[in-house]
Design a protein around this motif. Structure first.
Motif, PDB file in Angstrom:
ATOM      1  N   GLY A   1     -35.858 -22.154  46.523  1.00 19.32           N
ATOM      2  CA  GLY A   1     -36.269 -23.152  45.544  1.00 19.32           C
ATOM      3  C   GLY A   1     -36.327 -24.562  46.139  1.00 19.32           C
ATOM      4  O   GLY A   1     -36.626 -25.518  45.433  1.00 19.32           O
ATOM      5  N   GLN A   2     -36.067 -24.679  47.431  1.00 15.80           N
ATOM      6  CA  GLN A   2     -36.081 -25.978  48.122  1.00 15.80           C
ATOM      7  C   GLN A   2     -37.468 -26.254  48.690  1.00 15.80           C
ATOM      8  O   GLN A   2     -38.215 -25.327  49.014  1.00 15.80           O
ATOM      9  CB  GLN A   2     -35.063 -25.972  49.271  1.00 15.80           C
ATOM     10  CG  GLN A   2     -33.645 -25.712  48.837  1.00 15.80           C
ATOM     11  CD  GLN A   2     -33.101 -26.818  47.962  1.00 15.80           C
ATOM     12  OE1 GLN A   2     -33.222 -27.994  48.286  1.00 15.80           O
ATOM     13  NE2 GLN A   2     -32.535 -26.447  46.825  1.00 15.80           N
ATOM     14  N   GLU A   3     -37.793 -27.542  48.832  1.00 18.23           N
ATOM     15  CA  GLU A   3     -39.063 -27.902  49.448  1.00 18.23           C
ATOM     16  C   GLU A   3     -39.041 -27.565  50.930  1.00 18.23           C
ATOM     17  O   GLU A   3     -38.033 -27.755  51.608  1.00 18.23           O
ATOM     18  CB  GLU A   3     -39.346 -29.392  49.255  1.00 18.23           C
ATOM     19  CG  GLU A   3     -39.748 -29.741  47.851  1.00 18.23           C
ATOM     20  CD  GLU A   3     -40.310 -31.147  47.742  1.00 18.23           C
ATOM     21  OE1 GLU A   3     -40.134 -31.968  48.670  1.00 18.23           O
ATOM     22  OE2 GLU A   3     -40.938 -31.427  46.702  1.00 18.23           O
ATOM     23  N   ARG A   4     -40.160 -27.054  51.406  1.00 20.35           N
ATOM     24  CA  ARG A   4     -40.348 -26.705  52.814  1.00 20.35           C
ATOM     25  C   ARG A   4     -41.676 -27.292  53.268  1.00 20.35           C
ATOM     26  O   ARG A   4     -42.683 -27.153  52.576  1.00 20.35           O
ATOM     27  CB  ARG A   4     -40.391 -25.185  53.012  1.00 20.35           C
ATOM     28  CG  ARG A   4     -39.193 -24.459  52.465  1.00 20.35           C
ATOM     29  CD  ARG A   4     -37.992 -24.677  53.350  1.00 20.35           C
ATOM     30  NE  ARG A   4     -36.874 -23.889  52.868  1.00 20.35           N
ATOM     31  CZ  ARG A   4     -35.623 -24.285  52.970  1.00 20.35           C
ATOM     32  NH1 ARG A   4     -35.334 -25.441  53.512  1.00 20.35           N
ATOM     33  NH2 ARG A   4     -34.652 -23.519  52.524  1.00 20.35           N
ATOM     34  N   SER A   5     -41.687 -27.934  54.424  1.00 18.55           N
ATOM     35  CA  SER A   5     -42.919 -28.555  54.932  1.00 18.55           C
ATOM     36  C   SER A   5     -43.319 -27.955  56.270  1.00 18.55           C
ATOM     37  O   SER A   5     -42.475 -27.582  57.077  1.00 18.55           O
ATOM     38  CB  SER A   5     -42.731 -30.064  55.086  1.00 18.55           C
ATOM     39  OG  SER A   5     -42.552 -30.665  53.835  1.00 18.55           O
ATOM     40  N   VAL A   6     -44.617 -27.904  56.482  1.00 15.91           N
ATOM     41  CA  VAL A   6     -45.197 -27.372  57.707  1.00 15.91           C
ATOM     42  C   VAL A   6     -46.510 -28.115  57.956  1.00 15.91           C
ATOM     43  O   VAL A   6     -47.129 -28.617  57.019  1.00 15.91           O
ATOM     44  CB  VAL A   6     -45.416 -25.848  57.591  1.00 15.91           C
ATOM     45  CG1 VAL A   6     -46.419 -25.512  56.519  1.00 15.91           C
ATOM     46  CG2 VAL A   6     -45.811 -25.228  58.902  1.00 15.91           C
ATOM     47  N   ILE A   7     -46.930 -28.171  59.194  1.00 17.56           N
ATOM     48  CA  ILE A   7     -48.217 -28.770  59.529  1.00 17.56           C
ATOM     49  C   ILE A   7     -49.181 -27.643  59.850  1.00 17.56           C
ATOM     50  O   ILE A   7     -48.852 -26.737  60.628  1.00 17.56           O
ATOM     51  CB  ILE A   7     -48.075 -29.737  60.709  1.00 17.56           C
ATOM     52  CG1 ILE A   7     -47.146 -30.876  60.307  1.00 17.56           C
ATOM     53  CG2 ILE A   7     -49.444 -30.273  61.140  1.00 17.56           C
ATOM     54  CD1 ILE A   7     -46.706 -31.764  61.427  1.00 17.56           C
ATOM     55  N   VAL A   8     -50.364 -27.699  59.237  1.00 18.30           N
ATOM     56  CA  VAL A   8     -51.379 -26.668  59.464  1.00 18.30           C
ATOM     57  C   VAL A   8     -52.727 -27.333  59.711  1.00 18.30           C
ATOM     58  O   VAL A   8     -52.976 -28.452  59.281  1.00 18.30           O
ATOM     59  CB  VAL A   8     -51.485 -25.680  58.268  1.00 18.30           C
ATOM     60  CG1 VAL A   8     -50.192 -24.920  58.072  1.00 18.30           C
ATOM     61  CG2 VAL A   8     -51.888 -26.377  56.989  1.00 18.30           C
ATOM     62  N   GLY A   9     -53.585 -26.592  60.394  1.00 24.75           N
ATOM     63  CA  GLY A   9     -54.962 -27.032  60.592  1.00 24.75           C
ATOM     64  C   GLY A   9     -55.775 -26.748  59.345  1.00 24.75           C
ATOM     65  O   GLY A   9     -55.463 -25.821  58.592  1.00 24.75           O
ATOM     66  N   TYR A  10     -56.817 -27.538  59.122  1.00 26.23           N
ATOM     67  CA  TYR A  10     -57.644 -27.362  57.928  1.00 26.23           C
ATOM     68  C   TYR A  10     -59.040 -27.922  58.162  1.00 26.23           C
ATOM     69  O   TYR A  10     -59.287 -28.653  59.120  1.00 26.23           O
ATOM     70  CB  TYR A  10     -57.015 -28.049  56.721  1.00 26.23           C
ATOM     71  CG  TYR A  10     -57.223 -29.556  56.689  1.00 26.23           C
ATOM     72  CD1 TYR A  10     -58.189 -30.121  55.858  1.00 26.23           C
ATOM     73  CD2 TYR A  10     -56.476 -30.409  57.492  1.00 26.23           C
ATOM     74  CE1 TYR A  10     -58.384 -31.499  55.839  1.00 26.23           C
ATOM     75  CE2 TYR A  10     -56.663 -31.776  57.471  1.00 26.23           C
ATOM     76  CZ  TYR A  10     -57.626 -32.325  56.645  1.00 26.23           C
ATOM     77  OH  TYR A  10     -57.839 -33.682  56.617  1.00 26.23           O
ATOM     78  N   TYR A  11     -59.931 -27.576  57.249  1.00 29.00           N
ATOM     79  CA  TYR A  11     -61.220 -28.255  57.147  1.00 29.00           C
ATOM     80  C   TYR A  11     -61.534 -28.424  55.667  1.00 29.00           C
ATOM     81  O   TYR A  11     -60.882 -27.843  54.798  1.00 29.00           O
ATOM     82  CB  TYR A  11     -62.332 -27.525  57.915  1.00 29.00           C
ATOM     83  CG  TYR A  11     -62.764 -26.202  57.335  1.00 29.00           C
ATOM     84  CD1 TYR A  11     -63.732 -26.138  56.337  1.00 29.00           C
ATOM     85  CD2 TYR A  11     -62.227 -25.014  57.795  1.00 29.00           C
ATOM     86  CE1 TYR A  11     -64.143 -24.928  55.814  1.00 29.00           C
ATOM     87  CE2 TYR A  11     -62.631 -23.803  57.287  1.00 29.00           C
ATOM     88  CZ  TYR A  11     -63.596 -23.770  56.294  1.00 29.00           C
ATOM     89  OH  TYR A  11     -63.991 -22.570  55.772  1.00 29.00           O
ATOM     90  N   GLU A  12     -62.518 -29.265  55.385  1.00 28.31           N
ATOM     91  CA  GLU A  12     -62.892 -29.566  53.997  1.00 28.31           C
ATOM     92  C   GLU A  12     -64.054 -28.683  53.571  1.00 28.31           C
ATOM     93  O   GLU A  12     -64.976 -28.438  54.348  1.00 28.31           O
ATOM     94  CB  GLU A  12     -63.269 -31.038  53.871  1.00 28.31           C
ATOM     95  CG  GLU A  12     -62.104 -31.957  54.180  1.00 28.31           C
ATOM     96  CD  GLU A  12     -62.496 -33.422  54.265  1.00 28.31           C
ATOM     97  OE1 GLU A  12     -63.686 -33.728  54.545  1.00 28.31           O
ATOM     98  OE2 GLU A  12     -61.612 -34.269  54.071  1.00 28.31           O
ATOM     99  N   ASP A  13     -63.995 -28.229  52.331  1.00 29.71           N
ATOM    100  CA  ASP A  13     -65.073 -27.456  51.718  1.00 29.71           C
ATOM    101  C   ASP A  13     -65.310 -28.078  50.354  1.00 29.71           C
ATOM    102  O   ASP A  13     -64.688 -27.664  49.364  1.00 29.71           O
ATOM    103  CB  ASP A  13     -64.674 -25.978  51.605  1.00 29.71           C
ATOM    104  CG  ASP A  13     -65.794 -25.129  51.031  1.00 29.71           C
ATOM    105  OD1 ASP A  13     -66.920 -25.191  51.569  1.00 29.71           O
ATOM    106  OD2 ASP A  13     -65.545 -24.412  50.045  1.00 29.71           O
ATOM    107  N   GLY A  14     -66.152 -29.096  50.301  1.00 28.87           N
ATOM    108  CA  GLY A  14     -66.312 -29.862  49.063  1.00 28.87           C
ATOM    109  C   GLY A  14     -64.983 -30.530  48.750  1.00 28.87           C
ATOM    110  O   GLY A  14     -64.344 -31.109  49.632  1.00 28.87           O
TER     111      GLY A  14
END
Length: 137
Positions: free
Chosen positions: A41-54
């Motif tokens: 139930g705790q916040e977890r952060s990660v860095i991921v690659g992405y691209y935009e689709d609209g």
């Protein structure tokens, strides 16, 4: 592995002013994804690659092309609402796995950003989920 630990620390220490970038025509961007842990139930952060689709952002649920599903994807399956920090701000999103024609279209776009995508994907025993982040209105 060390690179990604340093990268996460850089983003955390600078509040996202360094280490996050927007995608360009031929390259993906980097965002910080914060989910709610499915067990803790705790916040977890990660860095991921992405691209935009609209208005949507797209990533792949991969764990360095390893066999296991990444924890952030398991968390999103339990709690699909999340927070995304981009180079230019933060937004609330809801995540879902693309299926059918949507998945095929989004996978093809990833393929244009990474020519070895299909080879990497074959290393995994299961299909790699294409994850879509839709803005929360």
């Amino acid at each position: 592995m060390l690179f990604w630990k340093v990268h996460r620390a850089l983003v955390r220490v600078t509040g996202g002013r360094r280490g996050l970038w927007r995608p360009r025509d031929k390259t993906w961007g980097a965002l910080r994804l914060t989910t709610v842990g499915r067990r803790s139930g705790q916040e977890r952060s990660v860095i991921v690659g992405y691209y935009e689709d609209g208005p949507n952002l797209v990533t792949m649920a991969m764990n360095g092309w390893g066999e296991a599903e990444p924890a952030w994807w398991l968390n999103l399956q339990a709690h699909p609402k999340a927070r995304i920090q981009l180079a230019d701000g933060t937004r609330q999103v809801v995540a879902h796995a693309a299926t059918g024609a949507e998945r095929d279209r989004l996978w093809d776009r990833w393929r244009s950003l990474d020519k070895d995508l299909d080879g990497y994907a074959r290393r995994r025993p299961t299909e790699t989920a294409v994850v879509v982040f839709e803005p929360v209105s």
